[in-house]
Design a protein around this motif. Structure first.
Motif, PDB file in Angstrom:
ATOM      1  N   VAL A 247       0.817  -1.196   0.000  1.00 64.73           N
ATOM      2  CA  VAL A 247       0.000   0.000   0.000  1.00 64.73           C
ATOM      3  C   VAL A 247       0.862   1.262   0.000  1.00 64.73           C
ATOM      4  CG1 VAL A 247      -0.269   0.126   2.469  1.00 64.73           C
ATOM      5  CG2 VAL A 247      -2.077   0.906   1.011  1.00 64.73           C
ATOM      6  N   TYR A 248       2.062   1.153   0.560  1.00 68.07           N
ATOM      7  CA  TYR A 248       2.958   2.302   0.533  1.00 68.07           C
ATOM      8  C   TYR A 248       3.292   2.668  -0.905  1.00 68.07           C
ATOM      9  CZ  TYR A 248       3.739   1.913   5.501  1.00 68.07           C
ATOM     10  OH  TYR A 248       3.562   1.899   6.855  1.00 68.07           O
TER      11      TYR A 248
ATOM     12  N   ILE B 144       0.416   4.367  -2.585  1.00 66.55           N
ATOM     13  CA  ILE B 144       0.228   5.760  -2.189  1.00 66.55           C
ATOM     14  C   ILE B 144       1.280   6.653  -2.840  1.00 66.55           C
ATOM     15  CG2 ILE B 144       0.377   7.323  -0.228  1.00 66.55           C
ATOM     16  CD1 ILE B 144      -0.967   5.065   1.400  1.00 66.55           C
TER      17      ILE B 144
ATOM     18  N   GLY C  43      -0.858  -8.584   1.262  1.00 63.22           N
ATOM     19  CA  GLY C  43      -1.591  -8.025   2.398  1.00 63.22           C
ATOM     20  C   GLY C  43      -2.244  -9.099   3.237  1.00 63.22           C
TER      21      GLY C  43
ATOM     22  N   PHE D  81      -5.689   2.836   9.825  1.00 64.40           N
ATOM     23  CA  PHE D  81      -4.676   2.053   9.131  1.00 64.40           C
ATOM     24  C   PHE D  81      -3.931   1.164  10.120  1.00 64.40           C
ATOM     25  CE2 PHE D  81      -0.575   2.340   6.477  1.00 64.40           C
ATOM     26  CZ  PHE D  81      -0.865   1.137   5.867  1.00 64.40           C
TER      27      PHE D  81
ATOM     28  N   ILE E 208      -6.919   1.080   4.343  1.00 61.80           N
ATOM     29  CA  ILE E 208      -6.578   2.370   3.746  1.00 61.80           C
ATOM     30  C   ILE E 208      -7.891   3.003   3.336  1.00 61.80           C
ATOM     31  CG2 ILE E 208      -5.686   3.388   1.646  1.00 61.80           C
ATOM     32  CD1 ILE E 208      -3.535   2.959   3.499  1.00 61.80           C
TER      33      ILE E 208
ATOM     34  N   LEU F 272      -5.352  -5.210   2.154  1.00 61.72           N
ATOM     35  CA  LEU F 272      -5.057  -3.785   2.176  1.00 61.72           C
ATOM     36  C   LEU F 272      -5.388  -3.072   0.877  1.00 61.72           C
ATOM     37  CD1 LEU F 272      -3.948  -2.721   4.734  1.00 61.72           C
ATOM     38  CD2 LEU F 272      -1.732  -2.499   3.672  1.00 61.72           C
TER      39      LEU F 272
ATOM     40  N   LEU G 252      -8.277  -0.143  -0.298  1.00 63.87           N
ATOM     41  CA  LEU G 252      -7.957   1.112  -0.974  1.00 63.87           C
ATOM     42  C   LEU G 252      -8.881   1.323  -2.170  1.00 63.87           C
ATOM     43  CD1 LEU G 252      -4.336   2.216  -1.771  1.00 63.87           C
ATOM     44  CD2 LEU G 252      -6.075   2.431  -3.465  1.00 63.87           C
TER      45      LEU G 252
ATOM     46  N   THR H   2      -4.620  -3.609  17.839  1.00 64.86           N
ATOM     47  CA  THR H   2      -3.630  -3.162  16.868  1.00 64.86           C
ATOM     48  C   THR H   2      -2.393  -4.048  16.925  1.00 64.86           C
ATOM     49  OG1 THR H   2      -4.401  -0.918  17.237  1.00 64.86           O
ATOM     50  CG2 THR H   2      -2.321  -1.159  16.082  1.00 64.86           C
TER      51      THR H   2
ATOM     52  N   PHE I 166      -2.071  11.173   3.044  1.00 67.15           N
ATOM     53  CA  PHE I 166      -1.479   9.842   2.928  1.00 67.15           C
ATOM     54  C   PHE I 166       0.033   9.914   2.964  1.00 67.15           C
ATOM     55  CE2 PHE I 166      -5.580   8.106   1.603  1.00 67.15           C
ATOM     56  CZ  PHE I 166      -5.572   7.029   2.467  1.00 67.15           C
TER      57      PHE I 166
ATOM     58  N   VAL J  70       2.333   7.766   5.461  1.00 69.56           N
ATOM     59  CA  VAL J  70       3.463   6.958   4.990  1.00 69.56           C
ATOM     60  C   VAL J  70       4.752   7.412   5.652  1.00 69.56           C
ATOM     61  CG1 VAL J  70       4.890   6.514   2.980  1.00 69.56           C
ATOM     62  CG2 VAL J  70       2.435   6.348   2.796  1.00 69.56           C
TER      63      VAL J  70
ATOM     64  N   GLY K 215       4.929   6.624   9.562  1.00 65.24           N
ATOM     65  CA  GLY K 215       4.940   5.262  10.055  1.00 65.24           C
ATOM     66  C   GLY K 215       3.571   4.931  10.606  1.00 65.24           C
ATOM     67  N   VAL K 216       3.307   3.630  10.694  1.00 67.92           N
ATOM     68  CA  VAL K 216       1.949   3.208  10.997  1.00 67.92           C
ATOM     69  C   VAL K 216       1.740   3.073  12.492  1.00 67.92           C
ATOM     70  CG1 VAL K 216       0.274   1.394  10.611  1.00 67.92           C
ATOM     71  CG2 VAL K 216       1.894   1.996   8.839  1.00 67.92           C
TER      72      VAL K 216
END
Lengths: 377, 525
Positions: free
Chosen positions: A159-160, A163, A373, B253, B259, B324, B328, B405, B459, B463, B466-467
């Motif tokens: 997904v990175y 984006i 994923g 996320f 996403i 994921l 999106l 999480t 976004f 990115v 970091g998540v």
């Protein structure tokens, strides 16, 4: 996947490829030329031209399918590569207008408006066809090489990567909209007159371009088939299904990804190159975020992970669009959005998957083993 | 004839009477005129009354004397009278009276209740250029409580001094303006510099030019500072918008691996909810109540967006957990539908009127002006961050969210209802987007493309940050928002975006997982 199933699918795909190819290559142009204008068999020049456009889009979709369907890398920036190809060819065509332009100047019209007195240096290579052709192929590939190298080497994935490529599409759209980039700004390049001495307004030229597009599509398809069937193709699928395991087996995934990304960019450039003379205009609106995403939906609708699905999806969605926007112009975004949702949630294998399910009820595994994923938290 | 029936005597009488009446009238009028002439000749006891008459004189000299007197002695009570004179007088007199009215009005306004009125009066007095105004300004400045108004008064006084005939006075004013870092004095000071540079300049002019040069340099270096401050402020303001948006994205996320491309449209829904609340207030409540629509719109925006989010989660997203890229695409489809729905239903141009309290701005330094709506957004995002911090790290729900999480399966085994946690968190994050939309109505129009303007940048923030780390999101949004505004004046907004993209890609070369990477067994998420 059991090997027999693969072989059966392959032979079926090959057969349908030849049948459909012959249909598009020979029957459609003949139907354009032979029957009388009012016959129901007749395909008008407009329709033929439209099909030519759809098939150019199909080449673009093939590229995306190669990288997304087979390698699991979702690129939301294919529109940019398409745009590079289209603009390169568009620049060549703009310079071919010559004295026929509105202002009678050797320079393209928009340069006259924007007070550009001399041809900018980077336009010079596009004075002849070879320059335009090579530019349309090489510029996207070169750009993809640099971008892909930076992205894949640092293991930007999933997904990175999606984006980042989307941001790329957004940035490219912004830049192409500017006047000072000397690419026609918001209006883009248009009003082309001739290609290699053939008048673009002539139906026979358009017919020729159509046949050329069919041939290019066939060649692209064969190339993708060859890549997918090769050892490298197996590695690509392996990367899609479990990248870590490929790494642990001693491969370097990023090199494969980069390779396939560059091929996809080249195909997008080829599609753009064929698109421009048939449609007669290229504007930044063709290369933004939304056009890039639409490519994804073509592939998803057709069935990703099958090359024929990409072609089918591109033609079907675009045909549907041209019909529907005629009748309900405001409804198209609803339909497109609905397609995204429905296809993704309910038909992950797309049209091809549905056809397969209907045609043989035997247990053939989905071509799409749980995609990227699947390990996501 | 009809007169035939009337007796002859009566007729004669009437004629006689009429002629007498006419004579009387004529003489009365003549006497009036004589009176009038007498009054201009014989000086009146009150000099102001006298001057009021004199300004109407045909004689320019008399007029200007009267004007000077009125300016010196007059006050605001004369303005209605002067206005009345002006309304019926001819052009020359109108021109003569205009500065009197301006001066008196502005002088009166110097002691107004409203600080804005005081300030603009002080600024307007410069235009009249009358030396009398200097003392008024100085007196007013001595009593002025608001520094910015006081500053303007002092500046105006010096600007008038600059036009003095006396070069010593001018020199003092030039130096003073330098000390005040007066932006408004810059052009006048530059004229002095030019005058001194000419070949025929006198020694005094040269001295003035020298002093003016130092003042100009002082002002310039100050304005560079001021523009740095303003750029910083704009950067922080953009950052806080990005932050409110990215926080929701990052939480969703991090928690669910979703996403949400429709996040921008949830924000748009918040903005439209604000708009609808405003329309409701216009339709159903009295105008005095109007400003209350804005606080009322906050819960409305939050709840509406949260409800949409909840439905979205229940109908689309829950089928896509763990996939994921599919989330999106599907949410992108949802965003297309929502955008088009807004376009069809609301049309393209709708705007929200800011409540009184958020209009205008604060002058914090010379040359630095901070609009209230931007300050409001910065404060709001700070509150949001604090709120989220407490929710995530200091509440029961927060513990559950964080444990899901970190490890979904283990949490489920320990009895945490993970599905419920997902659903609530998604609704909460959507509500957060609604709040962002509510706040954004203060800085721009409400239109269907509202979300699209920020989604790509948000976004990038997620990115880069970091998540699943609040700190990462905060730092990344500060960095990206700040850089955006820093580059903008140098290269324009478009190339600013391109540079940011290149910057993010290069940054990810160095830190592929973002600023604050998850470590250990979660690293390959």
């Amino acid at each position: 996947m059991p090997e027999q199933a693969v072989a059966r699918q392959d032979s079926r795909e090959t057969l349908s490829f030849y049948v459909v190819g012959a249909l598009f290559l020979i029957v459609v142009p003949l139907l354009n030329v032979l029957p009388a204008e009012d016959s129901w068999l007749h395909i008008s020049d407009f329709r033929l031209n439209q099909f030519g456009k759809f098939l150019a889009f199909a080449i673009l979709a093939l590229g995306l399918d190669l990288i997304w369907g087979y390698c699991g890398v979702l690129s939301l920036g294919q529109g940019v590569f398409f745009g590079f190809g289209a603009y390169c060819m568009g620049m060549y065509l703009s310079l071919q207008i010559g004295k026929e332009s509105v202002y009678g100047s050797e320079l393209p019209d928009f340069m006259v408006w924007t007070q550009v007195k001399e041809l900018p240096l980077f336009w010079y290579p596009f004075k002849n066809f070879i320059g335009g052709f090579l530019g349309a192929m090489l510029v996207p590939m070169l750009f993809a090489t640099i971008f892909g190298f930076l992205a894949f080497r640092s293991r930007i994935k999933g997904v990175y990567f999606a984006i980042i490529t989307q941001a790329l599409a957004f940035a490219a759209w912004l830049v192409f909209n500017r006047n000072e980039t000397r690419l026609g700004g918001t209006n883009g390049l248009t009003d082309f007159k001739q290609l290699l001495g053939f008048r673009l307004s002539d139906p026979s030229t358009q017919r020729g371009l159509y046949i050329l597009t069919v041939l290019a599509l066939a060649a692209s398809y064969m190339l993708c088939r060859w890549i997918v069937a090769s050892r490298a193709g197996n590695v690509l699928i392996a990367i899609r299904d479990s990248e870590s395991r490929v790494t642990f087996s001693g491969y370097t995934p990023w090199k494969y990804k980069l390779f396939v990304f560059v091929v996809a960019a080249g195909l997008a450039g080829l599609a753009g190159m064929l698109y421009v003379p048939q449609v007669g205009i290229i504007t930044p609106a063709q290369i933004g975020v939304l056009p890039s995403l639409e490519v994804v939906i073509w592939v998803a609708v057709g069935g990703r992970g099958t090359l024929i699905g990409a072609i089918l999806g591109a033609v079907a969605v675009n045909y549907g669009r041209s019909v529907l926007t005629n009748y309900f112009p405001e409804a198209w975004p609803f339909i497109l959005g609905g397609l995204f949702v429905v296809v993704v949630t309910m038909f992950p294998d797309g049209l091809v998957g549905m056809i397969r399910k209907l045609s043989d009820r035997k247990k053939t595994p989905s071509p799409l083993i749980k995609a990227e994923g699947s390990t996501a938290a | 004839m009809s007169l035939a029936g009337i007796p002859r005597k009566l007729l004669v009488l009437v004629v006689l009477l009429l002629s007498v009446l006419g004579l009387c009238l004529q003489s009365a009028l003549a006497a009036d005129e004589a009176d009038h002439i007498a009054s201009t000749v014989v000086s009146s006891a009150d000099p102001i009354e006298q001057a009021l008459l004199d300004v109407k004189s045909e004689d320019a000299a008399v007029r200007s004397k009267a004007v000077a007197l009125l300016i010196e002695k007059g006050d605001a009570s004369l303005i209605p009278k002067l206005d009345a004179i002006r309304a019926e007088a001819d052009r020359a007199i109108r021109v003569a009276i205009k500065p009197v009215i301006d001066l008196l009005k502005n002088r009166a306004n110097l002691t107004s209740e409203q600080s804005d009125t005081r300030r603009s009066a002080a600024a307007d007095l410069v235009g009249t250029g009358r030396p009398e105004a200097i003392t008024w300004l100085e007196q007013a400045a001595a009593k002025e409580p608001v520094w910015w108004v006081k500053y303007t008064m002092e500046e105006s006084a010096q600007l008038i001094q600059l036009r003095s005939e006396d070069q010593a006075v001018q020199l003092v004013a030039v130096k003073k303006l330098g000390e005040l870092r007066s932006q408004n004095g810059l052009s006048a000071l530059k004229e002095f510099v030019e005058a001194g540079a000419q070949s025929g300049a006198t020694n005094e002019q040269r001295a003035l030019a020298e002093a003016a040069q130092t003042s100009v340099e002082r002002i310039d270096s100050w304005s560079r500072w001021a523009s740095v401050m303003e750029t910083l402020f704009r950067g922080v303001s953009l950052s806080s918008i990005l932050l409110i948006m990215s926080l929701g994205l990052a939480i969703v996320f991090g928690l669910m691996g979703v996403i949400n491309m429709a996040h921008g449209e949830l924000m748009m829904i918040g903005a439209y909810a604000t708009f609808v609340t405003q329309q409701a207030f216009i339709a159903w409540f009295s105008p005095e109540m109007f400003d209350w629509y804005f606080p009322v719109a906050l819960p409305v925006a939050f709840v509406t967006a949260a409800a949409f989010g909840w439905v979205l989660e229940a109908t689309v997203i829950r089928f896509l957990y763990g996939r994921l890229l599919e989330t999106l695409l599907a949410t992108w489809g949802v965003s297309l539908i929502l955008m088009q729905a807004a376009r069809v239903y609301f049309g393209d141009l709708t705007a929200v009127i800011a409540p009184q309290a958020l209009r205008g701005g604060a002058q914090v330094m010379v040359g630095v002006y901070l609009p209230y709506n931007r300050i409001f957004i910065i404060v709001l995002s700070t509150i949001c961050v604090l709120g989220i911090y407490f929710l995530l790290f200091r509440s029961n729900l927060g513990i559950r969210v964080r444990s899901v999480t970190q490890n979904r399966n283990m949490s489920a085994c320990l009895g945490i209802p993970t599905r419920k946690v997902d659903s609530y968190t998604f609704a909460f994050a959507s509500g957060l987007a609604g709040i962002a939309g509510w706040a954004l109505t203060m800085v721009g129009n409400v239109d269907p493309g509202l979300g699209q303007n920020y989604i790509v940048d948000s976004f990038m923030v997620v990115v880069t940050g970091g998540v699943g780390k609040l700190a990462g999101t905060i730092w990344a949004s500060l960095g990206i928002g700040g850089l955006n505004k820093l580059i903008e004046p140098v290269s324009g907004a478009v190339y600013g975006k391109v540079f940011i993209l290149v910057g993010v890609i290069l940054f990810l070369q160095w830190r592929p997982q973002g600023l604050f990477a998850a470590k250990g067994r979660n690293a390959d998420a």
